[in-house]
Design an enzyme around this catalytic site. Structure first.
Site, PDB file in Angstrom:
ATOM      1  N   ALA A   1       0.815  -1.222   0.000  1.00  8.88           N
ATOM      2  CA  ALA A   1       0.000   0.000   0.000  1.00  8.88           C
ATOM      3  C   ALA A   1       0.850   1.274   0.000  1.00  8.88           C
ATOM      4  O   ALA A   1       0.397   2.321  -0.474  1.00  8.88           O
ATOM      5  CB  ALA A   1      -0.945  -0.010   1.196  1.00  8.88           C
TER       6      ALA A   1
ATOM      7  N   HIS B   1       3.638   1.754  -1.764  1.00 13.47           N
ATOM      8  CA  HIS B   1       3.915   2.044  -3.180  1.00 13.47           C
ATOM      9  C   HIS B   1       2.657   2.577  -3.869  1.00 13.47           C
ATOM     10  O   HIS B   1       2.725   3.490  -4.689  1.00 13.47           O
ATOM     11  CB  HIS B   1       4.348   0.774  -3.925  1.00 13.47           C
ATOM     12  CG  HIS B   1       5.621   0.167  -3.440  1.00 13.47           C
ATOM     13  ND1 HIS B   1       5.665  -1.008  -2.736  1.00 13.47           N
ATOM     14  CD2 HIS B   1       6.908   0.578  -3.582  1.00 13.47           C
ATOM     15  CE1 HIS B   1       6.927  -1.309  -2.462  1.00 13.47           C
ATOM     16  NE2 HIS B   1       7.701  -0.373  -2.949  1.00 13.47           N
TER      17      HIS B   1
ATOM     18  N   GLN C   1      22.725  -1.500  -5.326  1.00 13.78           N
ATOM     19  CA  GLN C   1      22.458  -0.838  -4.045  1.00 13.78           C
ATOM     20  C   GLN C   1      22.450  -1.817  -2.864  1.00 13.78           C
ATOM     21  O   GLN C   1      22.158  -1.425  -1.746  1.00 13.78           O
ATOM     22  CB  GLN C   1      21.172  -0.017  -4.103  1.00 13.78           C
ATOM     23  CG  GLN C   1      19.890  -0.815  -4.170  1.00 13.78           C
ATOM     24  CD  GLN C   1      18.683   0.097  -4.412  1.00 13.78           C
ATOM     25  OE1 GLN C   1      18.481   0.608  -5.520  1.00 13.78           O
ATOM     26  NE2 GLN C   1      17.892   0.335  -3.391  1.00 13.78           N
TER      27      GLN C   1
ATOM     28  N   GLY D   1       9.005   7.975  -1.308  1.00 14.21           N
ATOM     29  CA  GLY D   1       8.384   7.959   0.020  1.00 14.21           C
ATOM     30  C   GLY D   1       9.330   8.459   1.106  1.00 14.21           C
ATOM     31  O   GLY D   1      10.552   8.312   1.009  1.00 14.21           O
TER      32      GLY D   1
ATOM     33  N   LYS E   1       9.575   7.207   3.982  1.00  7.61           N
ATOM     34  CA  LYS E   1      10.096   6.095   4.790  1.00  7.61           C
ATOM     35  C   LYS E   1      11.615   6.001   4.603  1.00  7.61           C
ATOM     36  O   LYS E   1      12.363   5.859   5.556  1.00  7.61           O
ATOM     37  CB  LYS E   1       9.402   4.802   4.339  1.00  7.61           C
ATOM     38  CG  LYS E   1      10.138   3.536   4.646  1.00  7.61           C
ATOM     39  CD  LYS E   1       9.585   2.876   5.849  1.00  7.61           C
ATOM     40  CE  LYS E   1      10.356   1.658   6.273  1.00  7.61           C
ATOM     41  NZ  LYS E   1      11.074   0.962   5.221  1.00  7.61           N
ATOM     42  N   ASP E   2      12.061   6.073   3.348  1.00  9.72           N
ATOM     43  CA  ASP E   2      13.504   6.092   3.061  1.00  9.72           C
ATOM     44  C   ASP E   2      13.934   7.552   2.982  1.00  9.72           C
ATOM     45  O   ASP E   2      14.256   8.068   1.904  1.00  9.72           O
ATOM     46  CB  ASP E   2      13.783   5.357   1.741  1.00  9.72           C
ATOM     47  CG  ASP E   2      13.444   3.895   1.847  1.00  9.72           C
ATOM     48  OD1 ASP E   2      14.007   3.210   2.700  1.00  9.72           O
ATOM     49  OD2 ASP E   2      12.563   3.426   1.072  1.00  9.72           O
TER      50      ASP E   2
ATOM     51  N   GLN F   1      17.329   8.514   1.617  1.00  9.14           N
ATOM     52  CA  GLN F   1      17.339   8.322   0.164  1.00  9.14           C
ATOM     53  C   GLN F   1      16.712   9.537  -0.527  1.00  9.14           C
ATOM     54  O   GLN F   1      17.228  10.055  -1.512  1.00  9.14           O
ATOM     55  CB  GLN F   1      16.569   7.048  -0.179  1.00  9.14           C
ATOM     56  CG  GLN F   1      16.230   6.885  -1.651  1.00  9.14           C
ATOM     57  CD  GLN F   1      15.607   5.540  -1.957  1.00  9.14           C
ATOM     58  OE1 GLN F   1      16.295   4.534  -1.994  1.00  9.14           O
ATOM     59  NE2 GLN F   1      14.309   5.506  -2.192  1.00  9.14           N
TER      60      GLN F   1
ATOM     61  N   VAL G   1       3.361   5.298   4.860  1.00 12.36           N
ATOM     62  CA  VAL G   1       2.105   4.564   5.050  1.00 12.36           C
ATOM     63  C   VAL G   1       2.375   3.463   6.069  1.00 12.36           C
ATOM     64  O   VAL G   1       3.392   2.766   5.991  1.00 12.36           O
ATOM     65  CB  VAL G   1       1.595   3.977   3.716  1.00 12.36           C
ATOM     66  CG1 VAL G   1       0.322   3.165   3.922  1.00 12.36           C
ATOM     67  CG2 VAL G   1       1.345   5.098   2.719  1.00 12.36           C
TER      68      VAL G   1
ATOM     69  N   ARG H   1      10.256  -5.506   3.094  1.00 11.56           N
ATOM     70  CA  ARG H   1      11.038  -6.429   3.929  1.00 11.56           C
ATOM     71  C   ARG H   1      10.278  -6.897   5.170  1.00 11.56           C
ATOM     72  O   ARG H   1      10.757  -7.792   5.870  1.00 11.56           O
ATOM     73  CB  ARG H   1      12.351  -5.776   4.344  1.00 11.56           C
ATOM     74  CG  ARG H   1      13.308  -5.590   3.174  1.00 11.56           C
ATOM     75  CD  ARG H   1      14.659  -5.060   3.620  1.00 11.56           C
ATOM     76  NE  ARG H   1      15.664  -5.165   2.588  1.00 11.56           N
ATOM     77  CZ  ARG H   1      16.125  -4.126   1.868  1.00 11.56           C
ATOM     78  NH1 ARG H   1      15.665  -2.917   2.067  1.00 11.56           N
ATOM     79  NH2 ARG H   1      17.049  -4.327   0.938  1.00 11.56           N
TER      80      ARG H   1
HETATM   81  O1  PAF Z   1      13.251   2.969  -2.794  1.00 12.67           O
HETATM   82  C1  PAF Z   1      13.429   2.042  -3.607  1.00 12.67           C
HETATM   83  O2  PAF Z   1      12.584   1.187  -3.811  1.00 12.67           O
HETATM   84  C2  PAF Z   1      14.745   1.990  -4.395  1.00 12.67           C
HETATM   85  O3  PAF Z   1      15.805   2.413  -3.616  1.00 12.67           O
HETATM   86  C3  PAF Z   1      14.677   2.776  -5.707  1.00 12.67           C
HETATM   87  C4  PAF Z   1      14.464   4.261  -5.479  1.00 12.67           C
HETATM   88  C5  PAF Z   1      13.560   2.221  -6.598  1.00 12.67           C
HETATM   89  C6  PAF Z   1      15.997   2.611  -6.472  1.00 12.67           C
HETATM   90  O4  PAF Z   1      16.279   1.277  -6.758  1.00 12.67           O
END
Ligand code: PAF
Length: 282
Positions: A35, A37, A61, A146, A148-149, A152, A175, A186
């Site tokens: 949800a 995404h 990554q 998002g 959450k990360d 990032q 969310v 995960r």
């Molecule tokens: O957040 C993620 O799912 C990944 O780090 C991303 C931004 C798709 C890059 O692979």
């Protein structure tokens, strides 16, 4: 919904759909969609006529020993979730993203040595490399990530500035499951027992935020109490820190704004991250 794999199929699909003046919103993902995404897709839907989602489990990554091999891959289920909500799903192969020798590793800009960057060697360079490549191929007007990360998101904002990429970065709130656990692909790694414990991560974040709103200024005490609670419940804490929400610089006063608290813990073999806003002046 068109499902494409190669770059030329993607370019043809965008060209065929896009009319004069229409916008493209892009949601990059690694699949195993939940949800969280889908909330990014909803935001994209509000912003643009054409929504493109990519699904690519990016090998660069993942540090050695991380979960690249066992990262969930469920193409059919993901496509079913996107059907009727997006115009294009792009499922590139490794050879599309990293054609032999043609893609240089991008050094991740921003404050990437701290928080997750301190333990996940090369992680943010891998994210920077793939995100730059994806943005250059899709050429969207905006891309949605998002909170959450959060680190990032911070790094991607800096990436777009550093490389003058013509795209607007839009951020989306975390969310959560009903019990407060931040949604993550995960979470499925958690055992039943660990899944029951996992919401404590958000509970301690919320308690710190509430105490600060109520005037508590002893940050050290608040963080120590939270650490003890997590420790007693069997979590292994990687970090729990208050940082500036824009620069991610460490801050010592809970009155600093804008600020967020960031946490990473292990519960068994599963690493969970979360964060909460304390003050927002952005
Ligand atoms: O957040 C993620 O799912 C990944 O780090 C991303 C931004 C798709 C890059 O692979």
């Amino acid at each position: 919904m068109r499902v494409v794999r190669t770059i030329s199929e993607l370019e043809d699909a965008i060209k065929a759909l896009r009319r004069e003046g229409q916008k493209v919103a892009f949601v990059p993902t690694m699949g195993a969609l939940h949800a969280g995404h889908l909330s990014l897709v909803e935001i994209a839907r509000e912003l643009a006529e054409i929504v493109v989602v990519s699904i690519f489990v990016n090998p660069t990554q993942f540090a050695p020993g991380e979960d690249f091999e066992r990262y969930p891959r469920q193409e059919e289920a993901d496509l079913a979730k996107l059907e009727g909500h997006v115009e294009i799903v792009w499922l590139p192969g490794v050879e599309d993203i990293y054609p032999d020798g043609a893609v240089r590793t991008v050094t991740a800009p921003g404050n990437v040595q701290v928080l997750c960057g301190a333990s996940r060697e090369g992680h943010f360079d891998g994210v920077a490399t793939v995100v730059k490549r994806l943005l250059e191929v899709v050429q969207p007007d905006m891309a949605i990530f998002g909170e959450k990360d959060y680190q990032q998101l911070h790094m991607i904002r800096e990436l777009v500035k550093t490389h003058a990429l013509p795209v607007k970065i839009v951020h989306a709130p975390i969310v959560r499951e009903e019990d407060g656990l931040a949604m993550s692909s995960r979470n499925r790694y958690l055992s039943d027992d660990a899944r029951k414990k996992a919401p404590l991560v958000f509970t301690v974040l919320r308690q710190i935020a509430q105490a600060v709103y109520q005037g508590e200024t002893r940050l050290g005490t608040l963080l120590d109490d939270a650490r003890n609670r997590l420790d007693k419940a069997g979590f292994v804490l990687e970090y729990l820190e208050l940082r500036d929400a824009e620069t991610l610089a460490s801050v010592s006063s809970p009155l600093h704004a804008p600020a967020r608290i960031f946490i990473a813990v292990y519960l068994g073999n599963t690493r969970l991250i979360d964060n909460i806003e304390i003050w927002n002046t952005i």
